[in-house]
Design an enzyme around this catalytic site. Structure first.
Site, PDB file in Angstrom:
ATOM      1  N   HIS A  25       0.710  -1.055   0.056  1.00 15.36           N
ATOM      2  CA  HIS A  25       0.111  -0.015  -0.049  1.00 15.36           C
ATOM      3  C   HIS A  25       1.327   0.944  -0.076  1.00 15.36           C
ATOM      4  CE1 HIS A  25      -2.413   2.735   1.981  1.00 15.36           C
ATOM      5  NE2 HIS A  25      -3.550   2.652   1.370  1.00 15.36           N
TER       6      HIS A  25
ATOM      7  N   THR B 111       1.617   3.664   2.044  1.00 17.13           N
ATOM      8  CA  THR B 111       1.625   4.541   3.038  1.00 17.13           C
ATOM      9  C   THR B 111       3.200   3.273   3.657  1.00 17.13           C
ATOM     10  OG1 THR B 111       0.118   2.483   4.412  1.00 17.13           O
ATOM     11  CG2 THR B 111      -0.633   5.043   3.461  1.00 17.13           C
ATOM     12  N   LYS B 112       3.219   1.935   2.812  1.00 18.88           N
ATOM     13  CA  LYS B 112       4.150   0.921   3.466  1.00 18.88           C
ATOM     14  C   LYS B 112       5.037   1.018   2.871  1.00 18.88           C
ATOM     15  CE  LYS B 112       1.456  -1.475   5.436  1.00 18.88           C
ATOM     16  NZ  LYS B 112      -0.265  -1.001   5.173  1.00 18.88           N
ATOM     17  N   ASN B 113       7.042   0.610   2.811  1.00 15.99           N
ATOM     18  CA  ASN B 113       8.183   0.739   3.060  1.00 15.99           C
ATOM     19  C   ASN B 113       8.239   0.492   1.322  1.00 15.99           C
ATOM     20  OD1 ASN B 113       7.945   0.324   5.261  1.00 15.99           O
ATOM     21  ND2 ASN B 113      10.165  -0.130   5.949  1.00 15.99           N
TER      22      ASN B 113
ATOM     23  N   ILE C  50       6.115   0.262  -2.578  1.00 18.92           N
ATOM     24  CA  ILE C  50       4.383   0.705  -2.123  1.00 18.92           C
ATOM     25  C   ILE C  50       4.009   0.419  -4.253  1.00 18.92           C
ATOM     26  CG2 ILE C  50       5.241   2.568  -0.476  1.00 18.92           C
ATOM     27  CD1 ILE C  50       5.152   3.811  -2.404  1.00 18.92           C
TER      28      ILE C  50
END
Length: 380
Positions: free
Chosen positions: A183, A185-187, A189
């Protein structure tokens, strides 16, 4: 383009190759799932984690739903998990009629407290779903031993854990199944996106079938069968090739991205040491056996500090900081579909004190100093 004064909570990072790879996929005329870029991502997952089969999905939620199908969860089956997690951990099993059993978390890592799991096991228990909070590993050795003793499956929710390890083993590769999130918002993406790691060889073929709408289409394209047809219940869990192309640009740079995030995490950790020494807050605790990926930096405010006033102070200074999950056991759906094991006191207390600070690749030393300065003023 970011305004100079504003510090967002998250800012999607691009390596520079994403649009090039998307154009390449378009030029190749392959836009549906399981094209060349998807296959590259699958190889990366399998080589980096050692899983038996790595499969991209259109979200981490989809990967969890695949896990529930693979485990053949039936109405009334119980799945032990923390309450302090995203709704998808529970939803995936509830969709099959499963019952989430919420167990308290540890004071140090905010992970599922492995010491409380055994007493939560009943004749209806089918699986344990540990969640690696903030990319810091649960105590997986204890959990795996307990699961084997009781004949249970383990589904690692490593949504936040790409590039993290437990005793040198990649998160998501230790249980029977593991899931990742890509997603925004993850590291690493791809906008939306996820992956299922199948670690038990006996589940690999079924995972392919479930992912392909319940058909043996993948076997057909490998030339293993002369036609493909409906084999069992499944759904369309594939991401399109454009998503995979974007993700491939990120996976190529995974080590560098992780290194940069760890540097930002460490700066916060050093800047905040004086406030922890004064008893104003507590910094994250990472157990010695765990190598985290700097997915997030959070602080736990002292009980006497009003969290909303701190968040309001950040907002006034155009710094976007947030708290995290509302514990599932206290939610309307959590009460309706799940049950709590014990009073979950640690979950309740710590969830009310937690504040997440801005964290993304490109966050500057000056921006982090400003975040800490505003936080220091707010708590004092």
């Amino acid at each position: 383009m970011l305004e100079e004064k504003k510090i967002p909570f998250n800012w999607p990072y691009m390596t520079g190759k994403e649009l090039y790879y998307i154009a390449e996929a378009h030029f190749n005329g392959r836009l549906a799932g399981d094209g060349p870029f998807t296959k590259r991502c699958h190889r990366w997952l399998e080589e980096r984690t050692g899983c038996n089969k790595g499969l991209l999905t259109h979200s981490c939620t989809a990967a969890l739903e695949m896990a529930a199908l693979l485990l053949d969860i039936q109405p009334g089956d119980e799945i032990i998990m923390p309450s302090y997690t995203f709704v998808s951990t529970a939803n995936a099993f509830v969709l099959r009629g499963g019952v989430p059993v919420f167990v308290d978390i540890r004071e140090d890592s905010l992970n599922l407290d492995e010491r409380l799991i055994e007493s939560a096991i009943t004749p209806r228990t089918r699986a344990i779903a540990p969640v690696h909070y903030a990319g810091v590993a649960c105590e997986m050795d204890t959990i795996m031993i307990m699961a084997r003793e009781h004949g249970l499956k383990v589904v690692e929710d490593a949504a936040q854990g790409v590039m993290s390890t437990y005793k040198g083993r990649p998160l998501g590769s230790i249980g029977d199944l593991g899931v990742y999130s890509f997603h925004e918002t993850k590291n690493l993406i791809s906008g939306e996106g996820g992956a299922l790691l199948v670690n038990s060889p006996d589940m690999s073929l079924r995972a392919e079938i479930i992912r392909e709408k319940g058909t043996d289409r993948s076997r057909f394209f490998r030339g293993e069968v002369d036609k493909y047809t409906w084999q069992e219940v499944g759904s369309s869990f594939l991401p399109g090739e454009l998503i995979a192309a974007f993700l491939w640009a990120q996976l190529e740079e995974a080590d560098r991205i992780t290194k940069e995030r760890l540097a930002s995490w460490q700066r916060y950790h050093e800047f905040l040491e004086p406030l922890e020494a004064k008893g104003i807050l507590r910094r994250p605790i990472v157990p010695g056996d765990c190598q985290h990926n700097a997915h997030m930096y959070y602080v736990l405010l002292a009980p006497e500090i009003n969290r909303q006033e701190v968040l309001d102070s950040f907002k006034r200074n155009e710094i976007w900081s947030v708290f995290h999950y509302v514990p599932l056991h206290s939610s309307p759906a959590g009460k309706r579909y799940g049950r709590s094991h014990g009073d979950l006191d640690v979950t309740t207390r710590l969830s009310e004190r937690l504040v997440r600070l801005p964290m993304w690749v490109g966050l500057t030393n000056e921006q982090q100093e400003r975040v800490v300065e505003v936080l220091s003023e707010a708590v004092s």
